[in-house]
Design an enzyme around this catalytic site. Structure first.
Site, PDB file in Angstrom:
ATOM      1  N   ARG A   1      -8.896  -4.338   2.902  1.00  0.00           N
ATOM      2  CA  ARG A   1      -8.294  -3.115   1.868  1.00  0.00           C
ATOM      3  C   ARG A   1      -8.962  -1.736   2.310  1.00  0.00           C
ATOM      4  O   ARG A   1      -9.508  -1.669   3.140  1.00  0.00           O
ATOM      5  CB  ARG A   1      -8.629  -3.748   0.450  1.00  0.00           C
ATOM      6  N   GLY A   2      -8.354  -0.762   1.453  1.00  0.00           N
ATOM      7  CA  GLY A   2      -8.363   0.498   1.777  1.00  0.00           C
ATOM      8  C   GLY A   2      -7.369   0.894   2.820  1.00  0.00           C
ATOM      9  O   GLY A   2      -6.910   0.290   3.734  1.00  0.00           O
ATOM     10  N   ALA A   3      -6.813   2.063   2.440  1.00  0.00           N
ATOM     11  CA  ALA A   3      -5.423   2.519   3.036  1.00  0.00           C
ATOM     12  C   ALA A   3      -5.581   2.393   4.734  1.00  0.00           C
ATOM     13  O   ALA A   3      -4.615   1.659   5.275  1.00  0.00           O
ATOM     14  CB  ALA A   3      -4.920   3.924   2.682  1.00  0.00           C
TER      15      ALA A   3
ATOM     16  N   ARG B   1       1.458  -4.773   0.464  1.00  0.00           N
ATOM     17  CA  ARG B   1       0.823  -3.845  -0.741  1.00  0.00           C
ATOM     18  C   ARG B   1       1.634  -2.763  -0.731  1.00  0.00           C
ATOM     19  O   ARG B   1       1.975  -2.017   0.404  1.00  0.00           O
ATOM     20  CB  ARG B   1      -0.522  -3.861  -0.387  1.00  0.00           C
TER      21      ARG B   1
ATOM     22  N   GLN C   1     -15.237  -2.391  -6.150  1.00  0.00           N
ATOM     23  CA  GLN C   1     -15.633  -1.874  -4.693  1.00  0.00           C
ATOM     24  C   GLN C   1     -16.483  -0.789  -4.624  1.00  0.00           C
ATOM     25  O   GLN C   1     -17.145  -0.896  -3.510  1.00  0.00           O
ATOM     26  CB  GLN C   1     -14.244  -1.405  -4.248  1.00  0.00           C
TER      27      GLN C   1
ATOM     28  N   ASP D   1      -5.014   6.327  -1.342  1.00  0.00           N
ATOM     29  CA  ASP D   1      -3.816   5.435  -0.751  1.00  0.00           C
ATOM     30  C   ASP D   1      -2.700   6.031  -0.160  1.00  0.00           C
ATOM     31  O   ASP D   1      -2.033   5.481   0.474  1.00  0.00           O
ATOM     32  CB  ASP D   1      -3.585   4.196  -1.725  1.00  0.00           C
TER      33      ASP D   1
ATOM     34  N   ASN E   1      -4.964   7.052  -6.226  1.00  0.00           N
ATOM     35  CA  ASN E   1      -6.123   6.414  -5.390  1.00  0.00           C
ATOM     36  C   ASN E   1      -6.591   5.504  -6.440  1.00  0.00           C
ATOM     37  O   ASN E   1      -5.709   5.100  -7.572  1.00  0.00           O
ATOM     38  CB  ASN E   1      -7.320   7.488  -5.368  1.00  0.00           C
ATOM     39  N   LYS E   2      -7.740   4.763  -6.360  1.00  0.00           N
ATOM     40  CA  LYS E   2      -7.833   3.404  -7.206  1.00  0.00           C
ATOM     41  C   LYS E   2      -8.038   3.974  -8.574  1.00  0.00           C
ATOM     42  O   LYS E   2      -8.560   4.909  -9.103  1.00  0.00           O
ATOM     43  CB  LYS E   2      -9.277   2.979  -6.826  1.00  0.00           C
TER      44      LYS E   2
HETATM   45  O1  MRU Z   1      -7.126  -1.758  -3.786  1.00  0.00           O
HETATM   46  P1  MRU Z   1      -8.149  -1.237  -2.400  1.00  0.00           P
HETATM   47  O2  MRU Z   1      -9.578  -1.549  -2.698  1.00  0.00           O
HETATM   48  O3  MRU Z   1      -7.470  -1.313  -1.391  1.00  0.00           O
HETATM   49  O4  MRU Z   1      -8.210   0.515  -3.122  1.00  0.00           O
HETATM   50  C1  MRU Z   1      -8.807   1.163  -1.954  1.00  0.00           C
HETATM   51  C2  MRU Z   1      -8.924   2.662  -2.626  1.00  0.00           C
HETATM   52  O5  MRU Z   1      -8.415   2.914  -3.411  1.00  0.00           O
HETATM   53  C3  MRU Z   1      -9.547   3.708  -1.563  1.00  0.00           C
HETATM   54  O6  MRU Z   1     -10.018   4.785  -2.363  1.00  0.00           O
HETATM   55  C4  MRU Z   1      -8.445   4.262  -0.732  1.00  0.00           C
HETATM   56  O7  MRU Z   1      -7.545   3.328   0.157  1.00  0.00           O
HETATM   57  C5  MRU Z   1      -8.946   5.370   0.303  1.00  0.00           C
HETATM   58  S1  MRU Z   1      -9.544   4.435   1.550  1.00  0.00           S
HETATM   59  C6  MRU Z   1     -10.311   5.288   2.757  1.00  0.00           C
END
Ligand code: MRU
Length: 368
Positions: free
Chosen positions: A53-55, A94, A208, A249, A259-260
């Site tokens: 996970r994470g962009a 996603r 996370q 993201d 973002n999250k």
């Molecule tokens: O749902 P996730 O865990 O994939 O969400 C991740 C985030 O929101 C991060 O802040 C974002 O992807 C930036 S990653 C460097």
């Protein structure tokens, strides 16, 4: 980055057998499980279920998933119709992180350039997936170089006293490949002997922050404290936060930041308290088309059970427990959008700029 003295990345290609492996992040920090992505469906499952996970990491995994698709071509022959279909499936795993479509499109362009020989296309797929991985490593390293002076300035202003940073979710190396985005400046500052402490939002529902960011920072020796998602406003009001740094993201080239979930509330609290709110991102996370993030960025909704249940360690075993009443409905919005007016600036691989079309254009003129 190092885990107990051993270099680790969240994804890698095993040279000896051409297999893609990942850390399954769902069990961290309590169990370090490695999984192999042998099929496109394995890769899609890993992205959907957030083993990765994470962009930036979702993008890198998308690149490797295309390589796996070529590797598993029916009868070992080149079949563009099959490949296009697999790529569409990968892209829709996603919706919010724009890096996924960016990486898959980049892969497809390279494969098309490689000609009509299956072996040439397979080699091109492997090479390009690795190039994307290294591209993101270098981007994150540079984000750290450009973001570190912002922390250094605060440290100088405070006469070398601890700089208190706040971050949300995990925008660390686990979300990228190395360095992270939000954490890159933290690692770089720490490695340059700047005294920092990081407030880590736990980041419900999947925690996370509490699970992954706290683990990463701890492994690197960085002082940190896990707080509830709702504590940010309070500690900002009481002068305990010098700067907020988050990842994203998808950010529009006009400055809006997805973002999250919960990031927007941190940005509001930061604005109200005059605290700088920075967003760290590689160019692969910019959306060069969308202009109005609140209206246009697709916000993923996930299984409400992620809200209803919480996972943790009990007597040495990972357990999930139900929090609300059995029959209470729940909603799981995974992201929110912070409007550009609340963002102090972007920290990118090319430097720091304001969160506006005009400012982003100065760093990335070729995209306009
Ligand atoms: O749902 P996730 O865990 O994939 O969400 C991740 C985030 O929101 C991060 O802040 C974002 O992807 C930036 S990653 C460097």
């Amino acid at each position: 980055m190092k885990v107990d003295g051993k270099e680790m990345r969240p994804i890698w290609l095993k040279k000896e057998d051409d297999k893609v492996e990942i850390i399954d992040q769902r069990m961290l920090p309590h169990e370090l499980i490695i999984k192999s992505l042998d099929t496109v469906d394995d890769a899609i499952y890993a992205i959907k279920e957030m083993c990765v996970r994470g962009a930036p990491l979702i993008g890198v995994t998308g690149g490797f998933a295309v390589f796996v698709a070529v590797k598993n071509s029916p009868e070992g022959k080149l079949d563009w119709e099959y490949l296009e279909k697999e790529c569409q499936k990968i892209k829709s795993a996603r919706p919010t992180a724009v890096n996924l479509a960016w990486a898959v499109d980049r892969m497809v362009a390279k494969l098309r350039d490689a000609g009509d020989s299956y072996d040439a296309v397979l080699d091109a797929a492997r090479d390009e997936a690795l190039v994307i991985e290294e591209f993101e490593v270098e981007n994150c390293r540079m984000i750290g170089q450009h973001g570190m002076p912002l922390i250094k300035k605060l440290s100088d202003q405070k006469g070398g006293k601890t700089v208190n940073l706040l971050t949300h979710c995990n925008a660390g190396w686990l979300a990228c490949v190395e360095w992270g985005t939000a954490t890159a400046s933290m690692y770089t500052a720490f490695d340059n002997d700047i005294d920092i402490h990081v407030w880590v939002d736990e980041t419900r529902p999947l925690n996370q922050g509490a699970r992954l960011t706290a683990w990463e920072l701890g492994k690197h020796g960085i002082k940190h404290t896990v707080i509830t998602d709702n504590a940010g406003g309070h500690i900002m009001q009481h002068g305990m936060v010098d700067m907020v740094i988050v990842g994203t993201d998808r950010s529009t080239h006009t400055g809006d930041v997805a973002n999250k979930i919960g990031t927007y509330l941190k940005a509001l609290a930061a604005k109200d308290n005059g605290i700088p709110f920075y967003v760290a991102l590689p160019s692969s996370t910019f959306d060069w088309v969308m202009k109005d993030g609140v209206k246009e960025i697709p916000i993923e909704e996930r299984d409400p059970d992620e809200v209803r249940y919480i996972q943790g360690l009990l007597d040495g075993k990972l357990e999930r427990v139900l929090v609300p009443p059995e029959n209470s409905p729940a909603k799981d919005y995974a992201f929110d959008v912070t409007p550009s007016r609340l963002v102090t600036g972007f920290i990118t691989e090319r430097g720091v700029c304001g969160a506006s079309e005009e400012e982003v254009k100065k760093l990335f003129p070729e995209k306009f």
